[in-house]
Write a protein that holds these residues in place. Structure first.
Motif, short mmCIF file in Angstrom:
data_model
loop_
_atom_site.label_atom_id
_atom_site.label_comp_id
_atom_site.label_asym_id
_atom_site.label_seq_id
_atom_site.Cartn_x
_atom_site.Cartn_y
_atom_site.Cartn_z
N GLU A 56 7.09 5.22 8.42
CA GLU A 56 6.67 4.05 9.18
C GLU A 56 7.91 3.21 9.45
OE1 GLU A 56 3.70 1.79 7.11
OE2 GLU A 56 3.36 0.43 8.79
N TYR A 98 9.23 -0.86 10.37
CA TYR A 98 8.98 -2.29 10.54
C TYR A 98 10.16 -2.87 11.31
CZ TYR A 98 5.38 -2.42 6.80
OH TYR A 98 4.26 -2.23 6.03
N HIS A 106 0.64 5.31 1.60
CA HIS A 106 -0.08 6.09 2.61
C HIS A 106 -0.70 7.32 1.93
CE1 HIS A 106 2.76 4.42 5.95
NE2 HIS A 106 1.82 3.56 5.62
N HIS A 138 0.83 -1.21 0.00
CA HIS A 138 0.00 0.00 0.00
C HIS A 138 0.85 1.25 0.00
CE1 HIS A 138 0.74 -0.79 4.33
NE2 HIS A 138 0.84 0.52 4.41
N HIS A 193 4.88 0.30 -0.02
CA HIS A 193 5.64 -0.77 0.62
C HIS A 193 4.84 -2.07 0.68
CE1 HIS A 193 3.94 2.26 3.29
NE2 HIS A 193 3.63 1.31 4.16
FE LIG Z 1 2.20 1.44 5.77
#
Ligand SMILES: [Fe+2]
Length: 192
Positions: free
Chosen positions: A103, A105, A97, A95, A141
Motif C-alpha cells: 500500500e 500513503y 492486511h 491494521h 501499519h
Molecule cells: Fe492498509
C-alpha cells in the motif's frame, strides 16, 4: 477485447481538496471517535475519561467510490485531528492486511508518522506533504499526528487487501508515539 471475470467500474476522474479531504465523486466516510479506540492507548484511565466525556473525533476516512474488490485500487484520505490521550498522540487504530499486499500513503497536510510493525521489527517513517510512505506486504501499519494541525494523507491500496484490526490489539505496534519537549518520541510498546 479483454474479457473481465467481473465487470470493472468505469474509468473515473476523481478530484480532491487536500486542505479539506473532500473527494468528488465521494464514497463512504468513516468517523472514529475516542470511544471507537478501546484498548489502543496506553493510558486507559485517560482514555476512559475522554471516551465517556466529550468523546472527540480522532480521525475521519473519506473514500472515493472505487470499491474494495479484487483487482480494484481504492483510495481514501484520512484526516487525523491534532491532540493526544495521556500524552500519546492521536492515531489510527492500525491494521494488518489479511491478504498481504502493499500500500502507499502520500502526505497531504500537517506532519505525522507512519508506524510499521511486522511482529518483530518496528519502523517509523516521518510523513509530511509530498512524502510517500511505502507499506510492504506483511507489515501492520498505523498513522499518527505528531503536529498541531490536521495531518492528512492519501492511501492507495489493493481492493482485496482487507483490514484486520484485531491483529494490532493482539500484537501491538512495537512502539508508541508520545509527546515530548522536542515534539515526539517513540517509546517501547506496552500493552494498554
Ligand atoms: Fe492498509
Amino acid at each position: 477485447m479483454t474479457a473481465f471475470a467481473t465487470p470493472p467500474i468505469s474509468p473515473l476522474r476523481i478530484s480532491f481538496d487536500p486542505a479539506t479531504a473532500t473527494i468528488e465523486p465521494t464514497g463512504p466516510i468513516l468517523t472514529r471517535r475516542m470511544s471507537d479506540l478501546e484498548g489502543l492507548f496506553a493510558d486507559q484511565t485517560e482514555w476512559r475519561r475522554s471516551a465517556s466525556g466529550d468523546d472527540p473525533v480522532v480521525y475521519t476516512v473519506t473514500s472515493s467510490p472505487v470499491p474494495e474488490l479484487d483487482r480494484e485500487l481504492p483510495q481514501s484520505i484520512t484526516t487525523i485531528l491534532p491532540g493526544d490521550c495521556g500524552g500519546e498522540f492521536h492515531m489510527t487504530k492500525g491494521h494488518q492486511h489479511p491478504d498481504p499486499q502493499g500500500e502507499i500513503y502520500l502526505g497531504l497536510t500537517g506532519v505525522g508518522g507512519l508506524l510499521l510493525f511486522d511482529g518483530e521489527r518496528t519502523e517509523w517513517i516521518d510523513m509530511a506533504p509530498g512524502v510517500i510512505g511505502y507499506i510492504p506486504p506483511h507489515w501492520a501499519h498505523r498513522s499518527v499526528n505528531v503536529g498541531d494541525e490536521p495531518y492528512r494523507f492519501l492511501a492507495v491500496y489493493p481492493g482485496r487487501a482487507g483490514h484486520d484490526y484485531q491483529w494490532v490489539l493482539d500484537h501491538g505496534m512495537g512502539a508508541r508515539a508520545l509527546r515530548s519537549p522536542n515534539g515526539y518520541e517513540l517509546a517501547p510498546y506496552e500493552s494498554a
